[in-house]
Design an enzyme around this catalytic site. Sequence first.
Site, PDB file in Angstrom:
ATOM      1  N   ASP A 115       0.849  -1.194   0.000  1.00  0.00           N
ATOM      2  CA  ASP A 115       0.000   0.000   0.000  1.00  0.00           C
ATOM      3  C   ASP A 115       0.883   1.242   0.000  1.00  0.00           C
ATOM      4  O   ASP A 115       1.878   1.311   0.732  1.00  0.00           O
ATOM      5  CB  ASP A 115      -0.919   0.007   1.220  1.00  0.00           C
ATOM      6  N   HIS A 122      -3.770  14.292   0.543  1.00  0.00           N
ATOM      7  CA  HIS A 122      -3.946  13.448   1.727  1.00  0.00           C
ATOM      8  C   HIS A 122      -2.756  13.579   2.674  1.00  0.00           C
ATOM      9  O   HIS A 122      -2.932  13.758   3.896  1.00  0.00           O
ATOM     10  CB  HIS A 122      -4.125  11.990   1.293  1.00  0.00           C
ATOM     11  N   GLU A 189     -10.071   4.038   3.821  1.00  0.00           N
ATOM     12  CA  GLU A 189      -9.139   4.701   2.915  1.00  0.00           C
ATOM     13  C   GLU A 189      -9.602   4.380   1.494  1.00  0.00           C
ATOM     14  O   GLU A 189      -9.536   3.233   1.053  1.00  0.00           O
ATOM     15  CB  GLU A 189      -7.703   4.241   3.145  1.00  0.00           C
ATOM     16  N   GLU A 191      -9.203   4.036  -2.143  1.00  0.00           N
ATOM     17  CA  GLU A 191      -8.016   3.838  -2.961  1.00  0.00           C
ATOM     18  C   GLU A 191      -8.361   3.147  -4.278  1.00  0.00           C
ATOM     19  O   GLU A 191      -9.470   2.676  -4.488  1.00  0.00           O
ATOM     20  CB  GLU A 191      -6.980   2.985  -2.217  1.00  0.00           C
ATOM     21  N   ASP A 223      -8.827   0.280   2.065  1.00  0.00           N
ATOM     22  CA  ASP A 223      -7.879  -0.235   3.047  1.00  0.00           C
ATOM     23  C   ASP A 223      -8.333   0.246   4.422  1.00  0.00           C
ATOM     24  O   ASP A 223      -7.937   1.318   4.884  1.00  0.00           O
ATOM     25  CB  ASP A 223      -6.466   0.263   2.727  1.00  0.00           C
ATOM     26  N   ARG A 227      -7.370   3.695  13.383  1.00  0.00           N
ATOM     27  CA  ARG A 227      -6.456   4.813  13.621  1.00  0.00           C
ATOM     28  C   ARG A 227      -5.865   4.799  15.033  1.00  0.00           C
ATOM     29  O   ARG A 227      -4.716   5.203  15.228  1.00  0.00           O
ATOM     30  CB  ARG A 227      -7.184   6.145  13.381  1.00  0.00           C
ATOM     31  N   GLN A 230      -3.244   2.012  15.158  1.00  0.00           N
ATOM     32  CA  GLN A 230      -2.119   2.446  14.327  1.00  0.00           C
ATOM     33  C   GLN A 230      -1.272   3.509  15.025  1.00  0.00           C
ATOM     34  O   GLN A 230      -0.039   3.464  14.997  1.00  0.00           O
ATOM     35  CB  GLN A 230      -2.640   2.986  12.997  1.00  0.00           C
ATOM     36  N   LYS A 243      -3.767  -1.920  10.215  1.00  0.00           N
ATOM     37  CA  LYS A 243      -4.101  -1.994   8.795  1.00  0.00           C
ATOM     38  C   LYS A 243      -4.375  -3.414   8.308  1.00  0.00           C
ATOM     39  O   LYS A 243      -5.068  -3.601   7.310  1.00  0.00           O
ATOM     40  CB  LYS A 243      -2.923  -1.449   7.967  1.00  0.00           C
ATOM     41  N   THR A 247      -8.675  -5.638   3.963  1.00  0.00           N
ATOM     42  CA  THR A 247      -8.592  -4.751   2.801  1.00  0.00           C
ATOM     43  C   THR A 247      -9.611  -5.255   1.798  1.00  0.00           C
ATOM     44  O   THR A 247      -9.550  -6.413   1.379  1.00  0.00           O
ATOM     45  CB  THR A 247      -7.185  -4.771   2.179  1.00  0.00           C
ATOM     46  N   GLU A 355      -9.594  12.690   7.619  1.00  0.00           N
ATOM     47  CA  GLU A 355      -9.544  14.022   7.008  1.00  0.00           C
ATOM     48  C   GLU A 355     -10.918  14.688   6.991  1.00  0.00           C
ATOM     49  O   GLU A 355     -11.036  15.889   7.257  1.00  0.00           O
ATOM     50  CB  GLU A 355      -9.032  13.911   5.578  1.00  0.00           C
TER      51      GLU A 355
END
Length: 406
Positions: A115, A122, A189, A191, A223, A227, A230, A243, A247, A355
């Site tokens: 990834d 971002h 996420e 992607e 993904d 948070r 992480q 993570k 996925t 975000e």
Amino acid sequence: MPPFDVPEGDPFGPHNLPYGVFSLAAGGERTVGVRLGDHVLDAGAAARALGSPYAPLLAQPTLNTLLSAGRTTWSDVRRALTAWVTVHRETIAEHFHPLSSVTLHLPFEVADYVDFYSSEHHARNVGRIFRPDAADSLTPNWKHLPIGYHGRSGTVVVSGTDVVRPSGQRKAPGDAEPVFGPSIRLDIEAEVGFVVGVPSAMGTSVGIAEFPEHVFGLCLLNDWSARDIQAWEYVPLGPFLGKSFATSVSAWITPLDALDHARVAPPQRTHALLPYLDDTGSSATAVEPGGYDLRISVAVNGHVVSEPPFSTMYWTAAQQLAQMTVNGASLRTGDLYGSGTVSGPEPGQRGSLLELTWNGRDPLELPEGKRTFLEDGDVVTLSAWAPGPGGVRVGLGEVSGRIVAG
């Protein structure tokens, strides 16, 4: 409606023809399918009915045999399929099935998963959130190479698979000691994933001009990210349990050949690139524009919360492939690599809840209530389209997942 009566302008018309794997029952035999409108063609059965030499590639339980066949074969098979659905309709009509009647599966056996972190918007947003006093919101290496990490291929799942809320250690800034429990800051996420077909030898590298010889196609990818887990674990080695729990990828892989009209130049480079990454036209490695104009939508419980534009991605898929192999690491058939979170310059174009809510400071207003991060029962769906020939859209298969308690 008959399978060939695809409405004019349908994003899954004969100009698209993405590949997947399906069965007629949940436990039935799996085989390669090609989507046309709201139907799926049993590609292997159609090939046999027409006496096609491509039957051995298509009568398979995964796409891996086709993936390994290489660019020339990919293009030949695509031309044949286009002829089958436009010219040889009567012969193959019985091999179509309504999408609503089939079970879709993970379309390829995933080898390795990588990834990336390639959206400047971002990366700057994340930098401003976590390093608000830094002179530059980007890390010093960001404009010099595509940053990435190795994920866990065994937890790549097909769209529609429930995502179990992960547990792990977390430690809030005010906590004296870490605690163990379910993630309370579960995120997405948005992607794009790229699927490798042709392998490379260990000890060699793949240049950016060789991208179309190795990469078969792309799909949408989510993904999922815990948070809080992480944040506690990632210093100094990077993402791990926050993570690796899931996925999600689309059930449909769009071949690169379907996206010729979506090719665009990436954003202007602000720093000189080393030759193996240089796509500016200033070196012998320069190639055709490496960006893709993909219009992504992110919906939470059916409510669109963001529309990230993939055309704004600073690092291209070709550069990411070059970075993955420049040290001599080999490619394998079925390798999957994610673009990294796709975010645009506007608030409504951010590809993560981190975000969109500015780390929980500004909750999203949804019809069912406010959201900072995901709650059990929430369903996240990514969808997208790209410009196609004659102004028609090329649809990308959606990727969806529902959060369930651990």
